[in-house]
Scaffold this motif. Structure first.
Motif, PDB file in Angstrom:
ATOM      1  N   GLY A  35       1.137  -1.449  -0.058  1.00  0.00           N
ATOM      2  CA  GLY A  35      -0.239  -0.056   0.047  1.00  0.00           C
ATOM      3  C   GLY A  35       0.628   1.266   0.001  1.00  0.00           C
ATOM      4  N   LEU A  47      -3.338   6.461   5.269  1.00  0.00           N
ATOM      5  CA  LEU A  47      -3.755   5.880   4.526  1.00  0.00           C
ATOM      6  C   LEU A  47      -3.618   6.227   2.904  1.00  0.00           C
ATOM      7  N   ALA A  49      -4.041   4.086   0.027  1.00  0.00           N
ATOM      8  CA  ALA A  49      -4.564   3.071  -0.602  1.00  0.00           C
ATOM      9  C   ALA A  49      -3.728   1.479  -0.599  1.00  0.00           C
ATOM     10  N   THR A  50      -4.421   1.235  -0.386  1.00  0.00           N
ATOM     11  CA  THR A  50      -4.283  -0.355   0.001  1.00  0.00           C
ATOM     12  C   THR A  50      -5.190  -1.491  -1.349  1.00  0.00           C
ATOM     13  N   THR A  57      -8.429  -4.301  -2.979  1.00  0.00           N
ATOM     14  CA  THR A  57      -8.495  -2.879  -3.277  1.00  0.00           C
ATOM     15  C   THR A  57      -8.765  -1.624  -2.220  1.00  0.00           C
ATOM     16  N   TYR A  59      -8.993   2.539  -0.552  1.00  0.00           N
ATOM     17  CA  TYR A  59      -9.023   3.810  -1.145  1.00  0.00           C
ATOM     18  C   TYR A  59      -9.352   5.440  -0.069  1.00  0.00           C
ATOM     19  N   ILE A  69      -4.381   2.076  -7.462  1.00  0.00           N
ATOM     20  CA  ILE A  69      -3.690   1.544  -6.494  1.00  0.00           C
ATOM     21  C   ILE A  69      -3.318  -0.114  -7.686  1.00  0.00           C
TER      22      ILE A  69
END
Length: 121
Positions: A35, A47, A49-50, A57, A59, A69
């Motif tokens: 991320g 945070l 995005a992961t 995902t 966001y 991402i």
């Protein structure tokens, strides 16, 4: 040793685009998730995005529909495509990866050193 190397930051005008890259290397057995986080001056890290190994995902609301991402699993690399950039996006962007090193039966969070993104006219 596990290392995350980031690239792609820089100066861009509002409305412009940047693509960040982060490559993980070292004694890696598995990567569970990767991320991007960012930290603006005077603010806590947040945070952005992961993405999980399964492709799920997440966001931050502030970047939805603007940032994307993605990963190249063969290269242990995560990307962040940033479009329609705003001055509010200015921050140091940090790559994160949850990694199980070879031999060790435990997950660890690793962090890159950060790459500066500046959005200004």
């Amino acid at each position: 040793q596990v290392q995350l190397v980031e690239s792609g930051g820089g100066l861009v005008q509002p409305g412009g685009s940047l693509r960040l890259s982060c490559a993980a290397s070292g004694s890696i057995f598995s990567i569970n998730a990767m991320g991007w986080y960012r930290q603006a001056p005077g603010k806590q890290r947040e945070l952005v995005a992961t993405i999980t190994s399964g492709g799920t995902t997440d966001y931050a609301d502030s970047v939805k529909r603007r940032f994307t991402i993605s990963t190249d699993n063969a290269k242990n690399t995560v990307y962040l495509q940033m479009n329609s950039l705003k001055p509010e996006d200015t921050a140091v962007y940090y790559c994160n990866a949850r990694i199980k090193p070879v031999i060790v039966e435990k997950w660890y969070d690793y962090w890159g050193q950060g790459t500066q993104v500046t959005v200004s006219s």
